[in-house]
Write an enzyme that holds these catalytic residues in place. Sequence first.
Site, PDB file in Angstrom:
ATOM      1  N   TYR A  48       0.827  -1.212  -0.054  1.00  0.00           N
ATOM      2  CA  TYR A  48      -0.094  -0.007   0.169  1.00  0.00           C
ATOM      3  C   TYR A  48       1.013   1.344   0.009  1.00  0.00           C
ATOM      4  O   TYR A  48       0.812   2.229  -0.923  1.00  0.00           O
ATOM      5  CB  TYR A  48      -1.021  -0.116   1.155  1.00  0.00           C
ATOM      6  CG  TYR A  48      -1.658   1.066   1.295  1.00  0.00           C
ATOM      7  CD1 TYR A  48      -1.379   2.279   2.029  1.00  0.00           C
ATOM      8  CD2 TYR A  48      -3.023   1.185   0.654  1.00  0.00           C
ATOM      9  CE1 TYR A  48      -2.174   3.327   1.925  1.00  0.00           C
ATOM     10  CE2 TYR A  48      -3.759   2.389   0.936  1.00  0.00           C
ATOM     11  CZ  TYR A  48      -3.403   3.473   1.547  1.00  0.00           C
ATOM     12  OH  TYR A  48      -4.318   4.294   1.589  1.00  0.00           O
ATOM     13  N   ASP A  49       1.802   1.146   0.881  1.00  0.00           N
ATOM     14  CA  ASP A  49       2.640   2.165   1.015  1.00  0.00           C
ATOM     15  C   ASP A  49       3.456   2.783  -0.237  1.00  0.00           C
ATOM     16  O   ASP A  49       3.650   3.849  -0.965  1.00  0.00           O
ATOM     17  CB  ASP A  49       3.756   2.044   2.174  1.00  0.00           C
ATOM     18  CG  ASP A  49       3.110   2.315   3.492  1.00  0.00           C
ATOM     19  OD1 ASP A  49       3.469   1.792   4.415  1.00  0.00           O
ATOM     20  OD2 ASP A  49       1.849   2.739   3.588  1.00  0.00           O
ATOM     21  N   SER A  95     -23.799   2.149   5.481  1.00  0.00           N
ATOM     22  CA  SER A  95     -23.875   2.769   3.969  1.00  0.00           C
ATOM     23  C   SER A  95     -25.129   2.238   3.458  1.00  0.00           C
ATOM     24  O   SER A  95     -25.955   1.643   4.325  1.00  0.00           O
ATOM     25  CB  SER A  95     -22.384   2.275   3.320  1.00  0.00           C
ATOM     26  OG  SER A  95     -22.527   2.808   1.880  1.00  0.00           O
ATOM     27  N   LEU A  96     -25.298   2.057   2.041  1.00  0.00           N
ATOM     28  CA  LEU A  96     -26.511   1.563   1.555  1.00  0.00           C
ATOM     29  C   LEU A  96     -26.154   0.653   0.180  1.00  0.00           C
ATOM     30  O   LEU A  96     -25.155   0.683  -0.417  1.00  0.00           O
ATOM     31  CB  LEU A  96     -27.244   2.763   0.823  1.00  0.00           C
ATOM     32  CG  LEU A  96     -28.144   3.662   1.691  1.00  0.00           C
ATOM     33  CD1 LEU A  96     -28.616   5.044   0.721  1.00  0.00           C
ATOM     34  CD2 LEU A  96     -29.200   3.023   2.307  1.00  0.00           C
ATOM     35  N   LYS A 127     -31.224  10.324  -3.507  1.00  0.00           N
ATOM     36  CA  LYS A 127     -30.063  10.089  -3.140  1.00  0.00           C
ATOM     37  C   LYS A 127     -28.957  11.531  -3.648  1.00  0.00           C
ATOM     38  O   LYS A 127     -28.921  11.696  -4.888  1.00  0.00           O
ATOM     39  CB  LYS A 127     -29.523   8.833  -3.709  1.00  0.00           C
ATOM     40  CG  LYS A 127     -28.343   8.698  -3.200  1.00  0.00           C
ATOM     41  CD  LYS A 127     -27.943   6.998  -3.344  1.00  0.00           C
ATOM     42  CE  LYS A 127     -26.606   6.521  -2.561  1.00  0.00           C
ATOM     43  NZ  LYS A 127     -25.306   7.356  -2.857  1.00  0.00           N
ATOM     44  N   GLU A 185     -26.844  14.750   4.463  1.00  0.00           N
ATOM     45  CA  GLU A 185     -25.782  14.990   3.550  1.00  0.00           C
ATOM     46  C   GLU A 185     -25.363  16.175   3.345  1.00  0.00           C
ATOM     47  O   GLU A 185     -26.266  17.380   3.233  1.00  0.00           O
ATOM     48  CB  GLU A 185     -26.645  14.575   2.297  1.00  0.00           C
ATOM     49  CG  GLU A 185     -25.589  13.887   1.241  1.00  0.00           C
ATOM     50  CD  GLU A 185     -25.105  12.478   1.636  1.00  0.00           C
ATOM     51  OE1 GLU A 185     -25.515  12.023   2.794  1.00  0.00           O
ATOM     52  OE2 GLU A 185     -24.117  12.011   1.149  1.00  0.00           O
ATOM     53  N   CYS A 431      -0.088  22.049 -41.941  1.00  0.00           N
ATOM     54  CA  CYS A 431       1.028  22.672 -42.540  1.00  0.00           C
ATOM     55  C   CYS A 431       1.362  21.618 -43.613  1.00  0.00           C
ATOM     56  O   CYS A 431       2.367  21.918 -44.405  1.00  0.00           O
ATOM     57  CB  CYS A 431       2.125  23.109 -41.549  1.00  0.00           C
ATOM     58  SG  CYS A 431       2.739  21.383 -40.877  1.00  0.00           S
ATOM     59  N   CYS A 447       3.199  16.318 -35.609  1.00  0.00           N
ATOM     60  CA  CYS A 447       3.646  16.851 -36.896  1.00  0.00           C
ATOM     61  C   CYS A 447       5.196  17.574 -36.334  1.00  0.00           C
ATOM     62  O   CYS A 447       5.404  18.054 -35.238  1.00  0.00           O
ATOM     63  CB  CYS A 447       2.746  18.373 -36.850  1.00  0.00           C
ATOM     64  SG  CYS A 447       3.444  19.414 -37.948  1.00  0.00           S
ATOM     65  N   CYS A 453       4.680  25.215 -37.883  1.00  0.00           N
ATOM     66  CA  CYS A 453       3.377  24.780 -38.150  1.00  0.00           C
ATOM     67  C   CYS A 453       2.322  25.670 -37.544  1.00  0.00           C
ATOM     68  O   CYS A 453       2.481  26.064 -36.271  1.00  0.00           O
ATOM     69  CB  CYS A 453       3.013  23.422 -37.351  1.00  0.00           C
ATOM     70  SG  CYS A 453       1.504  22.814 -37.445  1.00  0.00           S
TER      71      CYS A 453
HETATM   72  S1  IVH Z   1     -29.802   6.835   4.182  1.00  0.00           S
HETATM   73  C1  IVH Z   1     -28.400   3.658   7.083  1.00  0.00           C
HETATM   74  N1  IVH Z   1     -30.808   8.664   2.491  1.00  0.00           N
HETATM   75  O1  IVH Z   1     -25.652   7.594   0.521  1.00  0.00           O
HETATM   76  C2  IVH Z   1     -28.652   4.325   5.825  1.00  0.00           C
HETATM   77  N2  IVH Z   1     -28.446   8.310   2.369  1.00  0.00           N
HETATM   78  O2  IVH Z   1     -24.446   5.481  -0.821  1.00  0.00           O
HETATM   79  C3  IVH Z   1     -28.193   5.906   5.835  1.00  0.00           C
HETATM   80  N3  IVH Z   1     -27.113   9.550   0.913  1.00  0.00           N
HETATM   81  O3  IVH Z   1     -24.054   6.759   3.365  1.00  0.00           O
HETATM   82  C4  IVH Z   1     -28.445   6.450   4.607  1.00  0.00           C
HETATM   83  N4  IVH Z   1     -28.710  10.549   0.289  1.00  0.00           N
HETATM   84  O4  IVH Z   1     -24.425   9.313   3.034  1.00  0.00           O
HETATM   85  C5  IVH Z   1     -29.792   8.039   2.871  1.00  0.00           C
HETATM   86  N5  IVH Z   1     -31.966  10.476   1.130  1.00  0.00           N
HETATM   87  C6  IVH Z   1     -30.591   9.767   1.557  1.00  0.00           C
HETATM   88  C7  IVH Z   1     -29.201   9.845   1.088  1.00  0.00           C
HETATM   89  C8  IVH Z   1     -28.198   9.117   1.492  1.00  0.00           C
HETATM   90  C9  IVH Z   1     -27.530  10.319   0.014  1.00  0.00           C
HETATM   91  C10 IVH Z   1     -25.871   8.942   1.182  1.00  0.00           C
HETATM   92  C11 IVH Z   1     -25.350   8.544   2.526  1.00  0.00           C
HETATM   93  C12 IVH Z   1     -25.000   6.999   2.512  1.00  0.00           C
HETATM   94  C13 IVH Z   1     -24.609   6.910   1.147  1.00  0.00           C
HETATM   95  C14 IVH Z   1     -24.710   5.463   0.553  1.00  0.00           C
END
Ligand code: IVH
Length: 747
Positions: A48-49, A95-96, A127, A185, A431, A447, A453
Amino acid sequence: MASVDETAPAAPSREEAADEVAALTIRINEARDAYYERDTVIISDAEYDELMRRLEALERLYPELQSQDSPTLTVGGRGETTLFAPVEHAERMLSLDNVFSADELAEWATRARAAAGRDVHWLCELKIDGLALNLRYRRGRLVSAATRGDGRVGEDVTENVRFVPGIPMQLEGTGHPELVEVRGEVFFPTAAFDALNARQAETGEREFANPRNAASGSLRQKAEGKNAAQIELMRARLGGLQMLVHGIGAWPDPPVAAQSEVYGLLAEWGLPTSTRFRVVDSIEGVQEFVAYYGEHRHSVEHEIDGVVVKVDELALHAELGATSRAPRWAIAYKYPPEQVNTTLVDIVVSVGRTGRATPYAVMEPVRVAGSVVRQATLHNQEVVKAKGVLIGDTVVLRKAGDVIPEVLGPVVELRDGTEREFVMPAECPECGTPLRPMKEGDIDLRCPNARTCPAQVRGRVEHIGSRGALDIEALGEVSAAALTQPRVPAEPPLPTEAGLFDLTVDDLTPIEVVVRDAETGLEKLDADGSARVRAPFRRNPTSAERKAGLEGPQPSASAIKLIDEIAKAKTKPLWRILVSLNIRHVGPVAARALADHFGSLEAIRAASRDELAEVEGVGSIIADSLIDWFEVDWHREIVDRWAAAGVQFATPGHPGPGRATDGGGVLAGLTVVATGSLEGFTREGAQEAIIAAGGKAASSVSKKTDFVAAGPGAGSKLAKAEELGIRILDAAQFAILVTKGPDALEQ
Ligand code: IVH
């Protein structure tokens, strides 16, 4: 020493470096994602480094290859220290999971509903393409704001968040819980993003690639101090941001039963919630919402990259639970990167400043990802072949990374037999010189007629006028073309840049040019089909002038301005003159280093390869490039003719090579910072005066600074100087300092 590893076999070309930077970025981000998102290690720390070091080296070699979101600029690397203190989230920030089609979305909803064991309501919302933020309120008072980080620990950006409009420091109403985490967000609305980038461009700073990077960069900006000027700066930078909240984290006992009701409550507390959400009770309803915003993506004031669908009932959130990465009660439907079809009208080859011949697609103008596109580079003849496009084809166009337009390929079914193959010309379209690769094995054709040119001369002349070179406002793309390729007179005033400083107003007035499309370079036609012609440097005499006996065309204001600015440029700082010579790899950074060290072009020319390479900020590649450059006759002719016309190739008062800071001069051994507007000096003039007096002109104030010259408009540097107790001078004292030295200040 400078940028280049001497032990490396051979420095990569810019093209090779670009490919390697892209590959390294992907690899490093994969490693980071694995580590942060999936708790897995896919490469060793040492590897990684090594990847990071290599990326840093390439970015030093070709600074323009460093993107705003390069791994070297973003945090997330293991063991890296971050600028901001770590904050542990009370509840993990998940995350989602994503789906990419209506079918996948329906499958997810069917599964979620089966797991719930009863009918559910679906909350649909946008989103937002921004940055996740966790706001922690204790009894209604904001106690911390943190970025997502790795989901468990984020960065403390509480101080910065104070400058983001709409985020309450104190919640409205009463009955706030002991502790609640509100998540949302942070983002730049498109208009604020455009304004920010316009400002960046104006101040010569790097523009952000997209609103998301801009948001991330701004929120992670570190304030240098807390004085009024610094606060103003932070406000300017962060004031355009916005936040929309979309959920909660730790909140032991919410008094509501549905996510949509949570939004109602958060809004009552004065938190910014979106109005663009809908609760529906069927999957069809969800699909409708998705389809609507798929079509109206650009009518929203900020960027969106999809729709988030959530089960509305809070009780079911607990029942459905989460994986280690994402909740099972929510999903992100991602819109496809935007693609459109358009007609490939032509493939045109353009020759750039360095002679490279690049085919590019000229298309029927079309709107994609928020802007109108009508041209896209096709890189080289091999790429054209690989994409399989024919002139006349309907092609699929997209914006790569939503920024750079890219032709993906033809829609073969729509061919009608009139399409024709593109043939890479054997000769330079401007040219007529046969094109060839610069070295064996290169795909790119060039070129070789660098000297005359017209495309290359035009490119170089435009470069001379650019902000990073001589900064001649009137010498932009249009004037550069007019001077090097006029329709009238037959011989251009500037067959090469050697004659630039000999130009007179009389040389300009006869010039007529064909008007071209700024983007495609194609000639613009008048209604009758003839080329549209303009005479940019002359005008008809006014009636007063006629009365005074002046007949015939007069020089226009822009002609006078251009000649005037060219004259003024003769005495610009040496580094600017160096950049304007169009020496490969010699941009402002290297040029400053060379000018500071050597003080004159003569000294640079007299230096050996090693002497050049040893200069901090120069290195062996640039050293070689300089030596090669001086070996070419017509390059030396440029210098000779410019010198004869009065161009100043030396910094007045510079004490000689390598002695800028320690040899002689009234400021020998002293470091001076100039800030604000100092009467009698331009910003650069002040810097040059310090250097000319043998001092070091620094750009930031530290304990090593001896004097700070401050005029109106001085901000954080002045504050820092006060804080450190450094002697502060006004313009008059500064003038004494640089001419007579520090002792004279005491008299
Ligand atoms: S809900 C536990 N709602 O998308 C679920 N997230 O790709 C929490 N995001 O980490 C997320 N718009 O930062 C939610 N209307 C929305 C959102 C949203 C953007 C972001 C959020 C999440 C990321 C996932």
